[in-house]
Design a protein around this motif. Structure first.
Motif, PDB file in Angstrom:
ATOM      1  N   GLY A   5       0.742  -1.155   0.116  1.00  0.00           N
ATOM      2  CA  GLY A   5       0.069  -0.031   0.004  1.00  0.00           C
ATOM      3  C   GLY A   5       1.019   1.269  -0.012  1.00  0.00           C
ATOM      4  O   GLY A   5       0.347   2.263   0.103  1.00  0.00           O
ATOM      5  N   ALA A   6       2.171   1.283  -0.145  1.00  0.00           N
ATOM      6  CA  ALA A   6       2.837   2.294  -0.336  1.00  0.00           C
ATOM      7  C   ALA A   6       3.035   2.754  -1.446  1.00  0.00           C
ATOM      8  O   ALA A   6       3.125   2.263  -2.777  1.00  0.00           O
ATOM      9  N   LEU A   7       3.151   4.423  -1.657  1.00  0.00           N
ATOM     10  CA  LEU A   7       3.072   4.996  -2.892  1.00  0.00           C
ATOM     11  C   LEU A   7       4.656   5.246  -3.150  1.00  0.00           C
ATOM     12  O   LEU A   7       5.178   5.787  -2.276  1.00  0.00           O
ATOM     13  N   ARG A   8       5.119   4.962  -4.377  1.00  0.00           N
ATOM     14  CA  ARG A   8       6.368   5.133  -4.956  1.00  0.00           C
ATOM     15  C   ARG A   8       6.433   6.620  -5.569  1.00  0.00           C
ATOM     16  O   ARG A   8       5.581   6.600  -6.514  1.00  0.00           O
ATOM     17  N   VAL A   9       6.966   7.412  -5.223  1.00  0.00           N
ATOM     18  CA  VAL A   9       7.191   8.578  -5.689  1.00  0.00           C
ATOM     19  C   VAL A   9       8.542   9.157  -5.985  1.00  0.00           C
ATOM     20  O   VAL A   9       9.388   9.174  -5.176  1.00  0.00           O
ATOM     21  N   ALA A  10       8.613   9.753  -7.332  1.00  0.00           N
ATOM     22  CA  ALA A  10      10.010  10.328  -7.815  1.00  0.00           C
ATOM     23  C   ALA A  10       9.755  12.014  -7.387  1.00  0.00           C
ATOM     24  O   ALA A  10       8.885  12.436  -8.302  1.00  0.00           O
ATOM     25  N   HIS A  11      10.488  12.219  -6.368  1.00  0.00           N
ATOM     26  CA  HIS A  11      10.601  13.899  -6.328  1.00  0.00           C
ATOM     27  C   HIS A  11      11.599  14.627  -6.952  1.00  0.00           C
ATOM     28  O   HIS A  11      12.643  14.481  -6.368  1.00  0.00           O
ATOM     29  N   PHE A  12      11.511  15.408  -7.798  1.00  0.00           N
ATOM     30  CA  PHE A  12      12.389  16.305  -8.464  1.00  0.00           C
ATOM     31  C   PHE A  12      12.277  17.610  -8.075  1.00  0.00           C
ATOM     32  O   PHE A  12      11.059  18.205  -7.595  1.00  0.00           O
ATOM     33  N   SER A  13      13.169  18.523  -8.259  1.00  0.00           N
ATOM     34  CA  SER A  13      13.023  19.933  -7.720  1.00  0.00           C
ATOM     35  C   SER A  13      14.087  20.608  -8.493  1.00  0.00           C
ATOM     36  O   SER A  13      15.125  20.395  -8.870  1.00  0.00           O
ATOM     37  N   ASP A  14      13.734  22.106  -8.215  1.00  0.00           N
ATOM     38  CA  ASP A  14      14.867  23.170  -8.911  1.00  0.00           C
ATOM     39  C   ASP A  14      15.550  22.587 -10.096  1.00  0.00           C
ATOM     40  O   ASP A  14      16.842  22.483 -10.068  1.00  0.00           O
ATOM     41  N   VAL A  45       6.672  14.017  -8.840  1.00  0.00           N
ATOM     42  CA  VAL A  45       6.424  15.524  -8.259  1.00  0.00           C
ATOM     43  C   VAL A  45       7.730  16.191  -8.550  1.00  0.00           C
ATOM     44  O   VAL A  45       8.835  16.039  -8.529  1.00  0.00           O
ATOM     45  N   ILE A  46       7.371  17.402  -9.446  1.00  0.00           N
ATOM     46  CA  ILE A  46       8.481  18.597  -9.593  1.00  0.00           C
ATOM     47  C   ILE A  46       8.044  19.574  -8.691  1.00  0.00           C
ATOM     48  O   ILE A  46       6.801  20.475  -9.115  1.00  0.00           O
ATOM     49  N   SER A  47       8.634  19.783  -7.397  1.00  0.00           N
ATOM     50  CA  SER A  47       8.111  20.752  -6.678  1.00  0.00           C
ATOM     51  C   SER A  47       8.931  22.324  -6.801  1.00  0.00           C
ATOM     52  O   SER A  47       9.297  23.003  -5.721  1.00  0.00           O
ATOM     53  N   GLY A  48       8.663  22.830  -7.782  1.00  0.00           N
ATOM     54  CA  GLY A  48       8.952  23.994  -8.069  1.00  0.00           C
ATOM     55  C   GLY A  48      10.120  24.523  -8.993  1.00  0.00           C
ATOM     56  O   GLY A  48      11.143  23.838  -9.050  1.00  0.00           O
ATOM     57  N   ASP A  49      10.391  25.610  -9.539  1.00  0.00           N
ATOM     58  CA  ASP A  49      11.755  26.159 -10.328  1.00  0.00           C
ATOM     59  C   ASP A  49      12.014  25.309 -11.231  1.00  0.00           C
ATOM     60  O   ASP A  49      13.183  24.968 -11.323  1.00  0.00           O
ATOM     61  N   SER A  50      10.948  24.729 -12.081  1.00  0.00           N
ATOM     62  CA  SER A  50      11.299  24.292 -13.286  1.00  0.00           C
ATOM     63  C   SER A  50      12.194  24.758 -14.208  1.00  0.00           C
ATOM     64  O   SER A  50      13.003  24.431 -15.140  1.00  0.00           O
ATOM     65  N   MET A  80       3.060  19.235 -11.114  1.00  0.00           N
ATOM     66  CA  MET A  80       4.270  20.381 -11.323  1.00  0.00           C
ATOM     67  C   MET A  80       3.825  21.235 -10.437  1.00  0.00           C
ATOM     68  O   MET A  80       2.682  21.897 -10.627  1.00  0.00           O
ATOM     69  N   LEU A  81       4.522  21.667  -9.525  1.00  0.00           N
ATOM     70  CA  LEU A  81       4.035  22.980  -8.598  1.00  0.00           C
ATOM     71  C   LEU A  81       4.807  24.338  -9.293  1.00  0.00           C
ATOM     72  O   LEU A  81       5.802  24.396  -9.453  1.00  0.00           O
ATOM     73  N   GLN A  82       4.046  25.252  -8.981  1.00  0.00           N
ATOM     74  CA  GLN A  82       4.512  26.877  -9.086  1.00  0.00           C
ATOM     75  C   GLN A  82       5.679  26.996  -8.414  1.00  0.00           C
ATOM     76  O   GLN A  82       5.462  26.919  -7.117  1.00  0.00           O
ATOM     77  N   GLY A  83       6.703  27.565  -8.642  1.00  0.00           N
ATOM     78  CA  GLY A  83       8.002  27.940  -8.065  1.00  0.00           C
ATOM     79  C   GLY A  83       7.925  29.190  -7.790  1.00  0.00           C
ATOM     80  O   GLY A  83       7.057  30.081  -7.667  1.00  0.00           O
ATOM     81  N   THR A  84       9.150  29.625  -7.192  1.00  0.00           N
ATOM     82  CA  THR A  84       9.614  31.136  -7.117  1.00  0.00           C
ATOM     83  C   THR A  84       8.977  32.070  -8.511  1.00  0.00           C
ATOM     84  O   THR A  84       9.401  31.675  -9.419  1.00  0.00           O
ATOM     85  N   LEU A 231       9.438  19.200  -0.355  1.00  0.00           N
ATOM     86  CA  LEU A 231       9.816  20.854  -0.615  1.00  0.00           C
ATOM     87  C   LEU A 231      10.657  21.044  -1.652  1.00  0.00           C
ATOM     88  O   LEU A 231      11.631  20.201  -2.286  1.00  0.00           O
ATOM     89  N   GLY A 232      10.581  22.359  -2.240  1.00  0.00           N
ATOM     90  CA  GLY A 232      11.669  22.794  -3.210  1.00  0.00           C
ATOM     91  C   GLY A 232      12.018  24.258  -2.790  1.00  0.00           C
ATOM     92  O   GLY A 232      11.491  24.828  -1.777  1.00  0.00           O
ATOM     93  N   HIS A 233      13.102  24.593  -3.589  1.00  0.00           N
ATOM     94  CA  HIS A 233      13.549  25.884  -3.292  1.00  0.00           C
ATOM     95  C   HIS A 233      15.179  25.986  -2.882  1.00  0.00           C
ATOM     96  O   HIS A 233      15.870  26.680  -3.424  1.00  0.00           O
ATOM     97  N   ILE A 234      15.217  25.212  -1.919  1.00  0.00           N
ATOM     98  CA  ILE A 234      16.531  25.208  -1.290  1.00  0.00           C
ATOM     99  C   ILE A 234      17.459  24.102  -2.028  1.00  0.00           C
ATOM    100  O   ILE A 234      17.177  22.880  -2.347  1.00  0.00           O
ATOM    101  N   HIS A 235      18.457  24.213  -2.567  1.00  0.00           N
ATOM    102  CA  HIS A 235      19.367  23.393  -3.535  1.00  0.00           C
ATOM    103  C   HIS A 235      20.222  22.224  -2.941  1.00  0.00           C
ATOM    104  O   HIS A 235      20.860  21.588  -3.387  1.00  0.00           O
ATOM    105  N   ARG A 236      20.069  22.081  -1.596  1.00  0.00           N
ATOM    106  CA  ARG A 236      20.625  20.966  -0.937  1.00  0.00           C
ATOM    107  C   ARG A 236      19.621  20.015   0.018  1.00  0.00           C
ATOM    108  O   ARG A 236      18.738  20.481   0.381  1.00  0.00           O
TER     109      ARG A 236
END
Length: 440
Positions: A5-14, A45-50, A80-84, A231-236
């Motif tokens: 029942g676990a969802l496998r998610v690929a989380h990309f950002s920035d 999921v792409i959490s902003g700043d594409s 896809m989330l709206q970033g900065t 989360l997105g925005h911080i590059h670390r």
């Protein structure tokens, strides 16, 4: 969905697609997409700043990004989330709504919730959250795009905008907690996707973000009640975990997909999440981000020392930044051509020379002296003069009016100067100079 029942998610950002970052971003994102397909993720999921800034649709950066997202959507549903706002001006992501693919792309450019169905479709809340959860969901996502600070400042005033932003975000996060609890009772994974700064997080250069104008605290994010906070925005990449009555919960930055600046610490990549109704865990999958090397000199670059450094740390294929600091009078003594020759194997070379201006202290300490005698004494100490001969002049200035001093000086007889007109002009001029020096 996995059997448990676990969802496998690929989380990309920035991703920061743009002319300056195109090669790095596209190479790393391409590898990340292929790995996500190998892991057979359920959703991406792409959490902003594409994008790094507004892009024309015909630009190579826009074409490359659209192509990559289309490849991702051929494998799984994409959010896809709206970033900065400075990186992704309003409307930048709208084109992805019409992107064809085996699965739909949902663009979250407003506050709201969206459910992922068993068929891989997105169901969007009509308001900022669901009053009742739709049937047939396999996961619930709460989306909080990047806060428009300009709009907050225009509404509340610039002085109150910083503190008010965090307060309003905290209230909003508490407001979605009941729907997350409802989803958890139905056995659904709950995920919060946002873009902003967590108080106390560290930047890619190791700088702690400890100001009071940041959008989030770990407490406010955990109070939202979601199992996973993407989360997105911080590059670390960094994460925070809590294990309580609501199960294991996790907050994590994916970090940037590639290395876009010198001095960035840590690996770059994307996060692979396993999110269940009462558990969440993630791990970083590294991408082939470019290697950067910093070589620093306290003074003028020493070519022999540079050769030694290159033996200890080869720079073949790396991006090199060479820094030095030299006095202003030695700025032209730096042999840039010789350094470029030594660094010929590097993929790129960036020179950062700091010129130290010459500062001449004419009368150090004169500003700290109170009385005029002290100031004159400080001046005399700097220039190596004897101040005693000036004391009488200071006494006269203190006791007599300026006009009287001038009258006495003009009344003194002046020495007569005789110049032999029959002598050459240069010799006559020398006579005048000799008289002037004698008068001094």
């Amino acid at each position: 969905m996995t059997s448990g029942g676990a969802l496998r998610v690929a989380h990309f950002s920035d991703l920061h697609y743009g002319p300056r970052n195109l090669a790095e971003a596209d190479r790393c994102f391409g590898v990340g997409i292929e790995r996500a397909a190998e892991f057979d993720v359920d959703v991406a999921v792409i959490s902003g700043d594409s994008t790094d800034h507004a892009l024309d649709l015909h630009s190579p950066s826009a074409v490359a990004l659209v192509s990559r997202v289309r490849r991702l959507a051929d494998h799984c549903p994409v959010l896809m989330l709206q970033g900065t706002w400075s990186h992704e001006p309003p409307g930048t992501l709208s084109v992805f709504r019409a992107l064809g693919g085996r699965h739909a792309v949902h663009v979250a450019d407003r506050i709201g919730q969206v459910g992922l169905t068993t068929a891989g479709d997105w169901v969007v809340s009509p308001e900022w959250c669901f009053d009742a959860l739709p049937e047939g969901l396999v996961a619930l996502f709460s989306c909080l795009p990047s806060v428009n600070r300009a709009a907050v400042a225009a509404t509340l005033g610039a002085a109150d905008a910083a503190g008010a932003t965090g307060e309003h975000v905290e209230t909003l996060l508490r407001g979605v907690a009941p729907s997350h609890a409802m989803a958890r009772q139905l056995g659904l994974p709950t995920l919060l996707v946002s873009h902003g700064t967590v108080f106390g997080c560290a930047t890619e250069h190791g700088v702690p973000m400890a100001g009071f104008d940041h959008e989030f605290t770990t407490g406010s994010l955990f109070d939202a009640g979601a199992q996973a906070v993407l989360l997105g925005h911080i590059h670390r990449h960094q994460c925070w975990e809590r294990n309580d009555g609501e199960g294991r919960r996790c907050i994590a930055y994916a970090g940037s997909i590639g290395r876009f600046h010198h001095g960035e610490a840590g690996d770059k990549g994307f996060l692979l999440w396993q999110v269940g109704p009462n558990s969440a865990a993630c791990r970083l999958e590294a991408t082939p981000a470019r290697r950067t090397v910093d070589i620093c000199f306290d003074g003028k670059p020493d070519l022999a020392a540079l050769r030694t450094a290159l033996v200890a740390q080869p720079v073949e294929g790396a991006w090199v930044r060479l820094r030095w600091s030299v006095p202003e009078e030695e700025r032209n003594d730096v042999d840039r051509a010789a350094m470029r020759e030594l660094l010929a194997g590097a993929a790129g070379v960036q020179f950062e020379g700091r010129i130290v201006p010459v500062i001449r202290v004419r009368s150090g300490g004169i500003g700290q002296a109170g009385a005029m005698r002290g100031k004159v004494g400080a001046w005399a100490g700097v220039v190596g003069a004897r101040p005693e001969t000036l004391w009488s002049c200071l006494d006269e200035l203190a006791t007599n009016e300026m006009q009287r001093i001038l009258d006495d000086a003009l009344a003194e007889p002046q020495p007569a100067v005789t110049v032999d007109a029959r002598r050459p002009d240069d010799e006559a001029a020398n006579d005048l100079k000799a008289v002037e020096f004698a008068g001094d």
